[in-house]
Design a protein around this motif. Structure first.
Motif, PDB file in Angstrom:
ATOM      1  N   VAL A  40      56.171  53.545  22.027  1.00  0.00           N
ATOM      2  CA  VAL A  40      57.367  54.155  22.609  1.00  0.00           C
ATOM      3  C   VAL A  40      56.998  55.438  23.347  1.00  0.00           C
ATOM      4  O   VAL A  40      57.517  55.722  24.433  1.00  0.00           O
ATOM      5  CB  VAL A  40      58.424  54.436  21.519  1.00  0.00           C
ATOM      6  N   THR A  41      56.093  56.214  22.759  1.00  0.00           N
ATOM      7  CA  THR A  41      55.647  57.453  23.400  1.00  0.00           C
ATOM      8  C   THR A  41      54.971  57.167  24.731  1.00  0.00           C
ATOM      9  O   THR A  41      55.189  57.891  25.725  1.00  0.00           O
ATOM     10  CB  THR A  41      54.683  58.211  22.475  1.00  0.00           C
ATOM     11  N   LEU A  42      54.159  56.123  24.779  1.00  0.00           N
ATOM     12  CA  LEU A  42      53.475  55.766  26.019  1.00  0.00           C
ATOM     13  C   LEU A  42      54.478  55.406  27.117  1.00  0.00           C
ATOM     14  O   LEU A  42      54.374  55.890  28.249  1.00  0.00           O
ATOM     15  CB  LEU A  42      52.530  54.591  25.777  1.00  0.00           C
ATOM     16  N   LEU A  43      55.456  54.582  26.776  1.00  0.00           N
ATOM     17  CA  LEU A  43      56.461  54.181  27.754  1.00  0.00           C
ATOM     18  C   LEU A  43      57.267  55.379  28.236  1.00  0.00           C
ATOM     19  O   LEU A  43      57.443  55.588  29.447  1.00  0.00           O
ATOM     20  CB  LEU A  43      57.390  53.134  27.152  1.00  0.00           C
ATOM     21  N   THR A  44      57.752  56.182  27.307  1.00  0.00           N
ATOM     22  CA  THR A  44      58.596  57.305  27.698  1.00  0.00           C
ATOM     23  C   THR A  44      57.815  58.378  28.450  1.00  0.00           C
ATOM     24  O   THR A  44      58.359  59.051  29.323  1.00  0.00           O
ATOM     25  CB  THR A  44      59.281  57.924  26.466  1.00  0.00           C
ATOM     26  N   GLN A  45      56.525  58.543  28.139  1.00  0.00           N
ATOM     27  CA  GLN A  45      55.717  59.504  28.888  1.00  0.00           C
ATOM     28  C   GLN A  45      55.561  59.057  30.330  1.00  0.00           C
ATOM     29  O   GLN A  45      55.618  59.875  31.258  1.00  0.00           O
ATOM     30  CB  GLN A  45      54.347  59.680  28.234  1.00  0.00           C
ATOM     31  N   ASP A  46      55.360  57.758  30.529  1.00  0.00           N
ATOM     32  CA  ASP A  46      55.245  57.236  31.898  1.00  0.00           C
ATOM     33  C   ASP A  46      56.561  57.407  32.657  1.00  0.00           C
ATOM     34  O   ASP A  46      56.561  57.672  33.868  1.00  0.00           O
ATOM     35  CB  ASP A  46      54.840  55.767  31.867  1.00  0.00           C
ATOM     36  N   ILE A  47      57.677  57.247  31.960  1.00  0.00           N
ATOM     37  CA  ILE A  47      58.975  57.467  32.605  1.00  0.00           C
ATOM     38  C   ILE A  47      59.140  58.942  32.958  1.00  0.00           C
ATOM     39  O   ILE A  47      59.600  59.295  34.051  1.00  0.00           O
ATOM     40  CB  ILE A  47      60.119  56.993  31.692  1.00  0.00           C
ATOM     41  N   GLU A  48      58.747  59.825  32.047  1.00  0.00           N
ATOM     42  CA  GLU A  48      58.811  61.264  32.318  1.00  0.00           C
ATOM     43  C   GLU A  48      57.929  61.629  33.513  1.00  0.00           C
ATOM     44  O   GLU A  48      58.305  62.467  34.346  1.00  0.00           O
ATOM     45  CB  GLU A  48      58.356  62.050  31.082  1.00  0.00           C
ATOM     46  N   ASP A  49      56.781  60.998  33.625  1.00  0.00           N
ATOM     47  CA  ASP A  49      55.892  61.248  34.763  1.00  0.00           C
ATOM     48  C   ASP A  49      56.558  60.826  36.071  1.00  0.00           C
ATOM     49  O   ASP A  49      56.366  61.467  37.115  1.00  0.00           O
ATOM     50  CB  ASP A  49      54.575  60.489  34.580  1.00  0.00           C
ATOM     51  N   SER A  50      57.339  59.741  36.026  1.00  0.00           N
ATOM     52  CA  SER A  50      58.060  59.312  37.233  1.00  0.00           C
ATOM     53  C   SER A  50      59.128  60.330  37.607  1.00  0.00           C
ATOM     54  O   SER A  50      59.385  60.563  38.795  1.00  0.00           O
ATOM     55  CB  SER A  50      58.687  57.930  37.018  1.00  0.00           C
ATOM     56  N   PHE A  51      59.740  60.964  36.607  1.00  0.00           N
ATOM     57  CA  PHE A  51      60.706  62.028  36.894  1.00  0.00           C
ATOM     58  C   PHE A  51      60.016  63.175  37.634  1.00  0.00           C
ATOM     59  O   PHE A  51      60.543  63.712  38.618  1.00  0.00           O
ATOM     60  CB  PHE A  51      61.322  62.567  35.596  1.00  0.00           C
ATOM     61  N   SER A  52      58.838  63.560  37.145  1.00  0.00           N
ATOM     62  CA  SER A  52      58.101  64.666  37.759  1.00  0.00           C
ATOM     63  C   SER A  52      57.699  64.334  39.194  1.00  0.00           C
ATOM     64  O   SER A  52      57.624  65.227  40.046  1.00  0.00           O
ATOM     65  CB  SER A  52      56.846  64.974  36.938  1.00  0.00           C
ATOM     66  N   ALA A  53      57.464  63.060  39.457  1.00  0.00           N
ATOM     67  CA  ALA A  53      57.083  62.627  40.807  1.00  0.00           C
ATOM     68  C   ALA A  53      58.298  62.334  41.679  1.00  0.00           C
ATOM     69  O   ALA A  53      58.140  61.845  42.807  1.00  0.00           O
ATOM     70  CB  ALA A  53      56.202  61.384  40.716  1.00  0.00           C
ATOM     71  N   LYS A  54      59.496  62.625  41.151  1.00  0.00           N
ATOM     72  CA  LYS A  54      60.759  62.394  41.860  1.00  0.00           C
ATOM     73  C   LYS A  54      60.928  60.923  42.247  1.00  0.00           C
ATOM     74  O   LYS A  54      61.338  60.587  43.353  1.00  0.00           O
ATOM     75  CB  LYS A  54      60.851  63.294  43.091  1.00  0.00           C
ATOM     76  N   LYS A  55      60.602  60.060  41.288  1.00  0.00           N
ATOM     77  CA  LYS A  55      60.748  58.620  41.489  1.00  0.00           C
ATOM     78  C   LYS A  55      61.773  58.043  40.518  1.00  0.00           C
ATOM     79  O   LYS A  55      62.161  58.695  39.550  1.00  0.00           O
ATOM     80  CB  LYS A  55      59.400  57.916  41.297  1.00  0.00           C
ATOM     81  N   LYS A  56      62.191  56.810  40.814  1.00  0.00           N
ATOM     82  CA  LYS A  56      63.067  56.082  39.907  1.00  0.00           C
ATOM     83  C   LYS A  56      62.211  55.085  39.134  1.00  0.00           C
ATOM     84  O   LYS A  56      61.363  54.425  39.713  1.00  0.00           O
ATOM     85  CB  LYS A  56      64.156  55.318  40.658  1.00  0.00           C
ATOM     86  N   ALA A  57      62.461  54.981  37.851  1.00  0.00           N
ATOM     87  CA  ALA A  57      61.710  54.039  37.028  1.00  0.00           C
ATOM     88  C   ALA A  57      62.611  52.885  36.616  1.00  0.00           C
ATOM     89  O   ALA A  57      63.711  53.095  36.101  1.00  0.00           O
ATOM     90  CB  ALA A  57      61.154  54.728  35.780  1.00  0.00           C
ATOM     91  N   GLY A  58      62.147  51.683  36.864  1.00  0.00           N
ATOM     92  CA  GLY A  58      62.866  50.494  36.438  1.00  0.00           C
ATOM     93  C   GLY A  58      62.058  49.762  35.381  1.00  0.00           C
ATOM     94  O   GLY A  58      60.824  49.705  35.452  1.00  0.00           O
ATOM     95  N   THR A  59      62.735  49.243  34.380  1.00  0.00           N
ATOM     96  CA  THR A  59      62.045  48.538  33.306  1.00  0.00           C
ATOM     97  C   THR A  59      62.727  47.205  33.039  1.00  0.00           C
ATOM     98  O   THR A  59      63.913  47.025  33.318  1.00  0.00           O
ATOM     99  CB  THR A  59      62.049  49.350  31.990  1.00  0.00           C
ATOM    100  N   PHE A 196      65.838  54.391  34.754  1.00  0.00           N
ATOM    101  CA  PHE A 196      65.650  55.749  34.257  1.00  0.00           C
ATOM    102  C   PHE A 196      65.414  56.668  35.458  1.00  0.00           C
ATOM    103  O   PHE A 196      64.457  56.484  36.209  1.00  0.00           O
ATOM    104  CB  PHE A 196      64.456  55.799  33.298  1.00  0.00           C
ATOM    105  N   HIS A 197      66.287  57.649  35.635  1.00  0.00           N
ATOM    106  CA  HIS A 197      66.176  58.564  36.777  1.00  0.00           C
ATOM    107  C   HIS A 197      67.066  59.772  36.535  1.00  0.00           C
ATOM    108  O   HIS A 197      67.863  59.805  35.577  1.00  0.00           O
ATOM    109  CB  HIS A 197      66.581  57.848  38.071  1.00  0.00           C
ATOM    110  N   LEU A 198      66.950  60.761  37.415  1.00  0.00           N
ATOM    111  CA  LEU A 198      67.715  62.001  37.274  1.00  0.00           C
ATOM    112  C   LEU A 198      68.767  62.171  38.361  1.00  0.00           C
ATOM    113  O   LEU A 198      69.347  63.245  38.499  1.00  0.00           O
ATOM    114  CB  LEU A 198      66.760  63.197  37.297  1.00  0.00           C
ATOM    115  N   ASN A 199      69.017  61.125  39.121  1.00  0.00           N
ATOM    116  CA  ASN A 199      69.971  61.187  40.230  1.00  0.00           C
ATOM    117  C   ASN A 199      71.383  60.872  39.733  1.00  0.00           C
ATOM    118  O   ASN A 199      71.731  59.713  39.500  1.00  0.00           O
ATOM    119  CB  ASN A 199      69.563  60.197  41.319  1.00  0.00           C
ATOM    120  N   ASN A 200      72.188  61.902  39.566  1.00  0.00           N
ATOM    121  CA  ASN A 200      73.541  61.699  39.041  1.00  0.00           C
ATOM    122  C   ASN A 200      74.415  60.886  39.988  1.00  0.00           C
ATOM    123  O   ASN A 200      75.348  60.199  39.552  1.00  0.00           O
ATOM    124  CB  ASN A 200      74.202  63.044  38.756  1.00  0.00           C
ATOM    125  N   LYS A 201      74.143  60.947  41.276  1.00  0.00           N
ATOM    126  CA  LYS A 201      74.947  60.199  42.235  1.00  0.00           C
ATOM    127  C   LYS A 201      74.769  58.690  42.049  1.00  0.00           C
ATOM    128  O   LYS A 201      75.642  57.908  42.419  1.00  0.00           O
ATOM    129  CB  LYS A 201      74.569  60.594  43.665  1.00  0.00           C
TER     130      LYS A 201
END
Length: 240
Positions: A40-59, A196-201
């Motif tokens: 779970v940590t591995l998956l969520t860390q990769d998602i967090e990394d996508s946030f830092s790169a301003k990307k959207k993560a789909g699973t 998983f993303h940070l775009n509220n719109k």
């Protein structure tokens, strides 16, 4: 010699005389020193990394129907020989899968002996080991894989939603073909996609991941290995 001599089974993976690893990258289930928390940590860390790169993560969280019950003996025997080699005696040839059964009904009437053709011996210490071998060579995908026992998730991140959906759909087709060849059944009702993303719109946007020309169900708060995830990875629902 390859244990599969039937010419009709040429679709099976080629035999190898050398030992091969049975735990590919991304597969952490049933390994010493590895737990569901690590995965779970591995998956969520990769998602967090996508946030830092301003990307959207789909699973996509893949559900295999009765996974341990549907492991195919012929394929498992083949993989045992390839993974273990000839150094472990008869077990390298699948004798551990040579199991039969009879059915007893009223007045002690017993059916004739029938041999099982699929399913690993449940309740045995061999069960997780055999299934681990059976799924040891999941196909190569562009999306990153997160496999733990019979739990499988794939994740792809990009700046564009269509690119995420397209890549996940392509990789699901690859995984689906693998399942079909090796007689594993994917549950289209329980296999779900999540974003998983940070775009509220785009908070209400649902991923449209295709499998067999049908859109997989979307889940805004999927559960992976007992942990409920949400779009921002706040874990509010899980903590409640």
């Amino acid at each position: 010699m390859c244990p599969l001599s039937d010419p009709r089974e040429t679709h099976l993976r080629p035999c190898r005389t050398n030992h091969r690893p049975i735990t590919p990258a991304g597969k952490r289930g049933l390994r010493h020193g590895r737990s569901t928390v690590d995965q779970v940590t591995l998956l969520t860390q990769d998602i967090e990394d996508s946030f830092s790169a301003k990307k959207k993560a789909g699973t996509v969280f893949v559900d295999i129907t009765a996974a341990y019950d549907t492991a195919w003996y012929r394929g498992l025997t083949h993989l045992q020989a390839a993974a273990i080699g000839q150094t472990h005696g008869p077990h390298g040839h699948g004798d551990d899968c040579n199991r039969s059964f009879t059915l007893t009904i009223g007045n002690n009437k017993r059916s004739r002996l029938r041999r099982l053709k699929k399913g690993v011996p449940q309740g045995s210490v061999l069960e997780p080991i055999l299934f681990k071998i059976y799924t040891s060579d999941l196909p190569t995908t562009i999306s990153r894989k997160y496999a733990y026992a019979d739990n499988l998730a794939i994740m792809h991140a990009d700046e564009d939603w269509q690119a995420v959906e397209g890549m996940l759909s392509k990789d699901m087709a690859t995984i689906g073909a693998y399942f079909q060849t090796w007689k594993l059944k994917l549950s289209t009702a329980k296999t779900v996609s999540a974003a998983f993303h940070l775009n509220n719109k785009a908070a209400k946007r649902e991923l449209k991941v295709k499998y067999n020309n049908k859109t997989l169900p979307f889940c805004s708060e999927p559960k992976y290995l007992g942990v409920t995830l949400d779009r921002w990875l706040t874990y509010h629902r899980h903590l409640k």
